[in-house]
Motif scaffolding. Structure first.
Motif, PDB file in Angstrom:
ATOM      1  N   ALA A 266       0.829  -1.207   0.000  1.00 43.02           N
ATOM      2  CA  ALA A 266       0.000   0.000   0.000  1.00 43.02           C
ATOM      3  C   ALA A 266       0.866   1.262   0.000  1.00 43.02           C
ATOM      4  O   ALA A 266       0.527   2.264  -0.646  1.00 43.02           O
ATOM      5  N   PHE A 267       1.990   1.214   0.694  1.00 39.29           N
ATOM      6  CA  PHE A 267       2.901   2.358   0.769  1.00 39.29           C
ATOM      7  C   PHE A 267       3.480   2.697  -0.602  1.00 39.29           C
ATOM      8  O   PHE A 267       3.511   3.863  -1.015  1.00 39.29           O
ATOM      9  N   ILE A 268       3.904   1.666  -1.339  1.00 41.73           N
ATOM     10  CA  ILE A 268       4.520   1.875  -2.645  1.00 41.73           C
ATOM     11  C   ILE A 268       3.492   2.229  -3.718  1.00 41.73           C
ATOM     12  O   ILE A 268       3.786   2.935  -4.688  1.00 41.73           O
ATOM     13  N   ASN A 269       2.252   1.782  -3.530  1.00 45.13           N
ATOM     14  CA  ASN A 269       1.242   1.953  -4.575  1.00 45.13           C
ATOM     15  C   ASN A 269       1.031   3.398  -5.006  1.00 45.13           C
ATOM     16  O   ASN A 269       0.657   3.667  -6.146  1.00 45.13           O
ATOM     17  N   GLU A 270       1.262   4.348  -4.119  1.00 41.64           N
ATOM     18  CA  GLU A 270       1.055   5.749  -4.481  1.00 41.64           C
ATOM     19  C   GLU A 270       1.945   6.164  -5.648  1.00 41.64           C
ATOM     20  O   GLU A 270       1.544   6.970  -6.489  1.00 41.64           O
ATOM     21  N   VAL A 271       3.156   5.595  -5.695  1.00 37.83           N
ATOM     22  CA  VAL A 271       4.053   5.904  -6.811  1.00 37.83           C
ATOM     23  C   VAL A 271       3.599   5.185  -8.072  1.00 37.83           C
ATOM     24  O   VAL A 271       3.530   5.772  -9.154  1.00 37.83           O
TER      25      VAL A 271
END
Length: 446
Positions: free
Chosen positions: A406-411
């Motif tokens: 979920a943290f990486i998904n923003e990128v």
């Protein structure tokens, strides 16, 4: 002195290097060599290299394919991606040689060129001479000078005025050798007024040897033009990549650059972007997933040379085990660049106490009517969230994976191309799960 072996290499093989290249590239070669001799490899004392010790990366005895010998490799035998719906015009570069034997069946719009830089320079020398080396100055940066003095070929992407390339263009850079090999690759991208193209660069390595790649990319984006440039690195722990990207934007142009590092050894990416025409917009994004002793350093500069431009920047890192990450991002707003809007963020997770992250976001503002912000965070996974998920029957390992994903998904969600975005969600999840084989039928991704 590590530099000496390369100085002697150039002095001994200068004529042979030039013989297997073209005048447009040879014209800058000797000057770049003199600059490299004067500068030497950068040290940590130089601000833009403070987080990566460059010289030792070049110390091993790498082979260099100066004679431009064709190293046998059928990319279709080793590159078969099982991720559906990613329909692209597919091209291959083996080391730094553009392979004309493996061209896509689909045709590009009239006037659009994706070809060997050296071959394009033979038929259109005026275009290459106009742009080659204009952004990638060698007098102040030794890596750019090193690449300019040794690069013999590379990739040319040319989109003439007003042409919209609807089908994405995918370039597979394959590292292939039976010995430790150095590759010096050059890329020149010219997107003229009102034109648009989406490019996907993928780096892979087929062999369990040491590879060192230097890469210099120059991209010119004209008035009202658009460039989407996505770079994906999936190599291995013995691979070293030093890449310099230079972008120039004109009025009302749009650039979206996203760089994703999934597998590597040592990676150092530099991105310099200058907004030279009012109304320009750019988005720089990047994500890093690293473990073991991997090292990833992203260094960026966004130069607002004129007013009424917008820039956004977002880089995220997830570091595990003894991995090291670094991000240094500088936004420069010049005196006359009024009405600038700029936002810079760097967010990082160190999943272990032995992982290290160095972050340095910077704003340098000389105009008084601007809206700019920057910030960075370094932390660990939220213990409360992990506990909450475990209370609901999710294992700690799965909960950790879901939070990281979920943290990486923003990128990843910044990617405008839906099939590519879906593919990267797939690959990022597999990377977090520790599955080194990304695609069942692909021999590259080991």
């Amino acid at each position: 002195m590590i530099e000496q072996q390369y100085i002697e290499l150039y002095e001994q093989y200068r004529d042979l290097i030039s013989e297997h290249s073209v005048p447009a590239m040879n014209a800058l070669r000797d000057t770049a060599f003199e600059h490299f001799k004067r500068l030497g490899f950068p040290t940590r004392k130089i601000e833009r290299y403070k987080y990566t010790d460059i010289a030792p990366l070049f110390a091993p005895d790498y082979g260099v394919n100066i004679k431009r010998l064709n190293i046998p490799c059928n990319p279709y035998d080793v590159f078969k991606c099982d991720v559906p719906n990613l329909s692209t015009s597919l091209y291959f570069i083996i080391n730094d040689i553009f392979h004309k034997d493996f061209l896509p069946k689909s045709t590009l719009p009239e006037g659009v060129v994706v070809d060997s830089l050296a071959d394009f320079a033979k038929t259109h020398p005026e275009i290459v001479e106009r742009y080659y080396g204009r952004l990638a100055q060698t007098e102040e940066d030794a890596i750019t000078a090193f690449n300019t003095m040794l690069a013999q070929d590379g990739l040319m992407v040319y989109v003439p005025k007003g042409v919209q390339v609807e089908r994405p263009v995918q370039l597979i850079n394959i590292l292939r050798a039976d010995f430790d090999l150095m590759v010096n690759r050059r890329v020149l991208i010219v997107v003229e007024e009102g034109a648009a193209i989406k490019l996907l660069f993928c780096d892979h390595a087929t062999d369990d040897n040491k590879f060192l790649t230097t890469q210099v990319i120059e991209a010119f984006v004209g008035d009202n033009a658009a460039l989407d440039l996505y770079c994906l690195e999936e190599t291995h722990e013995k691979n070293t990549r030093v890449s310099n990207l230079f972008i120039e934007q004109q009025a009302n142009s749009r650039v979206n650059h996203n760089i994703i590092t999934l597998h590597n050894g040592v990676t150092r990416n530099r991105t310099d972007l200058v907004l030279k025409g009012e109304g320009g917009e750019c988005q720089l994004s990047g994500c890093v997933i690293a473990d073991k002793k991997q090292h990833v350093d992203n260094n960026t500069l966004i130069d607002h040379a004129v007013g009424h431009c917008t820039s956004k920047e977002l880089y995220k890192y997830v570091l595990d085990e003894e991995a090291t990450g670094a991000f240094a991002g500088r936004v420069l707003v010049r005196k006359d660049a009024q009405k600038t809007i700029s936002e810079e963020r760097n967010q990082n997770i160190c999943a272990t106490k032995t992982a290290r992250m160095y972050t340095q976001p910077m704003l340098e503002i000389y105009a008084d009517d601007v809206k700019c912000a920057h910030g960075s965070t370094v932390g660990q996974l939220n213990d409360a969230a992990l506990f909450y998920m475990q209370q609901r029957g999710i294992s700690k390992k799965e909960a950790k994976l879901l939070l990281e994903f979920a943290f990486i998904n923003e990128v990843v969600d910044q990617i405008q191309l839906a099939p590519l975005r879906d593919r990267l969600h797939h690959l990022v999840e597999k990377r977090f799960r520790g599955e080194l084989t990304k695609c069942k039928t692909c021999k590259l991704c080991k």
